[in-house]
Design a protein around this motif. Structure first.
Motif, mmCIF file in Angstrom:
data_model
loop_
_atom_site.group_PDB
_atom_site.id
_atom_site.type_symbol
_atom_site.label_atom_id
_atom_site.label_comp_id
_atom_site.label_asym_id
_atom_site.label_seq_id
_atom_site.Cartn_x
_atom_site.Cartn_y
_atom_site.Cartn_z
ATOM 1 N N HIS A 35 -9.609 -0.320 4.032
ATOM 2 C CA HIS A 35 -8.963 0.547 3.033
ATOM 3 C C HIS A 35 -7.589 0.038 2.615
ATOM 4 O O HIS A 35 -6.891 0.743 1.901
ATOM 5 N N TRP A 36 -7.149 -1.115 3.120
ATOM 6 C CA TRP A 36 -5.796 -1.639 2.908
ATOM 7 C C TRP A 36 -4.755 -0.719 3.522
ATOM 8 O O TRP A 36 -3.682 -0.520 2.978
ATOM 9 N N ARG A 37 -5.065 -0.115 4.647
ATOM 10 C CA ARG A 37 -4.091 0.665 5.395
ATOM 11 C C ARG A 37 -3.739 -0.120 6.642
ATOM 12 O O ARG A 37 -4.416 -1.077 6.995
ATOM 13 N N TYR A 38 -2.658 0.318 7.340
ATOM 14 C CA TYR A 38 -2.299 -0.345 8.580
ATOM 15 C C TYR A 38 -3.194 0.126 9.718
ATOM 16 O O TYR A 38 -3.622 -0.649 10.555
ATOM 17 N N THR B 41 -3.707 8.510 2.695
ATOM 18 C CA THR B 41 -4.463 7.354 2.191
ATOM 19 C C THR B 41 -3.561 6.121 2.181
ATOM 20 O O THR B 41 -2.542 6.094 2.855
ATOM 21 N N ALA B 42 -3.963 5.129 1.409
ATOM 22 C CA ALA B 42 -3.446 3.774 1.610
ATOM 23 C C ALA B 42 -1.936 3.648 1.417
ATOM 24 O O ALA B 42 -1.307 2.816 2.046
ATOM 25 N N ASP B 45 0.358 5.566 4.873
ATOM 26 C CA ASP B 45 -0.760 5.753 5.792
ATOM 27 C C ASP B 45 -0.285 6.518 7.025
ATOM 28 O O ASP B 45 0.315 5.949 7.929
ATOM 29 N N ARG B 48 -1.337 5.708 11.022
ATOM 30 C CA ARG B 48 -0.703 4.759 11.951
ATOM 31 C C ARG B 48 0.196 5.479 12.934
ATOM 32 O O ARG B 48 0.557 4.931 13.964
#
Lengths: 296, 186
Positions: A35-38, B41-42, B45, B48
């Motif tokens: 998802h292009w998240r960390y 969402t992206a 985020d 994390r």
């Protein structure tokens, strides 16, 4: 005797628990990266588990408490039948035939437990889960039959021994059955095209909607063991097992491919899922049996 | 962020796991919910930090009330709050739950959310930016660390006060009291 208890019972069960939770963490991380998240830390499922044990859950009755334990017990007994890198506590007894019966205990325990909570979302979730398990058990029985035809045995250890030195079942006349197993693997693990049973957006996570605190922790343990069982079955039956590192790498590769499928596909409805499961994997498994009858 | 300090994990695992695994019920009461999708969402985020949305109140330990609270929603908020397993934290999001905001003279919204359920923290603004939510999470960590996020204990101890306020506003409540109110007038 002590050696059997210590090495053959505790080591596979404990490592199944740890591997399952680690794989769940890797699962969340890889999905986040796609998802292009960390993404969360890989140990996030362990943190969640400690948190759930610290919370005060609500009980909904006697069956609600015992059903989840029945489910975990079924999973643990199943793990004792599956060889973990050469360790297998119950290698002399039953084998594949007993496994077919044992695999249904875990979903049934969950169904009993979730049914007691008397939430409509839970009823929908467990009915979907049991329908889905009927869907994937038909091709699964055919795959197990083809394995037993080909190797003329019901023992796990003999099947793994026959696959030594890269004589993997996936590259033998059994390859159609192997592909069929891979096609039903997402349904067994509850991954995305087939996650109707635990759809958070539609039915509030399905059967586990009334689970809080310790009950959710027990469910997460069961989920981790479930993940380990089906991945290790595929690795043992079709990819030839191996020592502990090879075994883990094979499981990891299969699981990563499963995650990729999970992250790109939308969710199927339950009727579409059954239509798929009873059409392509079942057909492939039947063709696999015919192929073995011809070549053997 | 002391998530990787093993000594703290060994000393107080309960507190640390509560800090770094916040399962959130985003209660969509008003316009504030529009700021939540960017957070999870992206772009920002939140996963994390271990903040993840869940579908059921039973799985959650953080309750975020986003936007104005009408009388009808307040009933659902109270029931959702009582269903969450302890320990649980509440964060009011936006001006409206704090003091009524732009709805201060409306006949159908409440002005002070903390008269009806205990609130551990507020995020002020109309609307707060998504960064404000993440800063709010770090403030909540500090509160949990110092043992100040004890709203659920307050709710248990002063249940009579909260229940009285709820009944004054909503009339006779259709559900049983969650804890003993201390009198036998029923």
């Amino acid at each position: 005797m002590v050696r059997i208890i210590l090495l053959d019972v505790i080591v596979p069960v404990l490592s199944a628990f740890i591997i399952g939770l680690l794989f769940l963490g890797i699962f969340r991380k890889v999905v986040a990266r796609i998802h292009w998240r960390y993404g969360p830390p890989v140990l996030q499922p362990f943190i969640d588990l400690i948190k759930f044990f610290g919370q005060k859950g609500f009980s909904h009755g006697f069956i609600f408490d015992t059903g989840i334990f029945l489910s975990i017990a079924g999973s643990i007994v199943t793990i004792l039948f599956i060889p973990f890198a050469g360790l297998c506590a119950l290698k002399g007894s039953g084998g594949l035939l007993v496994l077919l019966y044992l695999l249904i205990i875990a979903p049934l325990g969950m169904a009993l437990s979730a049914g007691e909570s008397a939430n409509p979302n839970a009823s929908i979730g467990i009915s979907r889960k049991l329908i889905l398990s009927i869907g994937y058990e038909v091709p699964f029985v055919l795959i197990i039959l083809s394995l037993m035809f080909y190797y003329k045995t019901i023992s796990f250890v003999e099947i793994i021994d026959a696959q030594k030195n890269f004589h993997w079942a996936l590259f033998s006349p059994l390859f159609l059955s192997g592909i069929s197993y891979f096609l039903i693997l997402p349904a067994m693990l509850g991954l995305r095209p087939f996650d109707v049973a635990s759809a958070p957006q539609e039915i509030s996570s399905g059967g586990i909607v009334e689970y809080g605190g310790q009950y959710l922790a027990l469910f997460h343990i069961e989920h981790a063991l479930h993940l380990y069982i089906y991945l290790s079955l595929f690795v043992n039956l079709f990819l030839g097992g191996g020592n502990i590192f090879v075994f883990l790498i094979k499981m990891f590769v299969v699981f990563i491919i499963g995650i990729f499928i999970h992250s790109v596909f939308p969710r199927l409805r339950i009727d579409q899922a059954i239509k798929y499961l009873w059409r392509y994997p079942t057909l492939l498994a039947l063709l696999g049996i015919i192929l073995i009858l011809i070549f053997k | 962020m002391d998530r990787n300090k093993i000594s703290k994990w060994l000393k107080e695992p309960g507190k640390m796991s509560q800090k770094y695994s916040l399962s959130v019920v985003y209660f969509c009461t008003g316009c504030g919910i529009i700021e939540i999708p960017p957070v999870i969402t992206a772009r920002w985020d939140a996963e994390r930090f271990g903040v993840i949305p869940v579908a059921s109140a039973r799985h959650a330990n953080l309750f975020m009330v986003t936007g104005y609270v009408s009388l009808k929603t307040l009933k659902a908020i109270i029931r959702t709050y009582e269903q969450m397993p302890e320990p649980k934290y509440v964060v009011g999001f936006g001006s409206c739950p704090i003091n009524g905001g732009m709805y201060w003279d409306s006949y159908n919204t409440i002005k002070h959310l903390d008269k009806y359920i205990p609130v551990d923290g507020w995020i002020a603004g109309c609307m707060p930016r998504p960064e404000a939510i993440i800063i709010g999470v770090t403030h909540l960590w500090t509160l949990i660390d110092k043992g100040m996020a004890k709203g659920y204990v307050k709710y248990r101890k002063k249940y009579k006060y909260f229940r009285q306020n709820q009944e004054k506003l909503l009339g006779k409540l259709p559900w049983q009291p969650a804890f003993s109110t201390g009198d036998n007038n029923e």
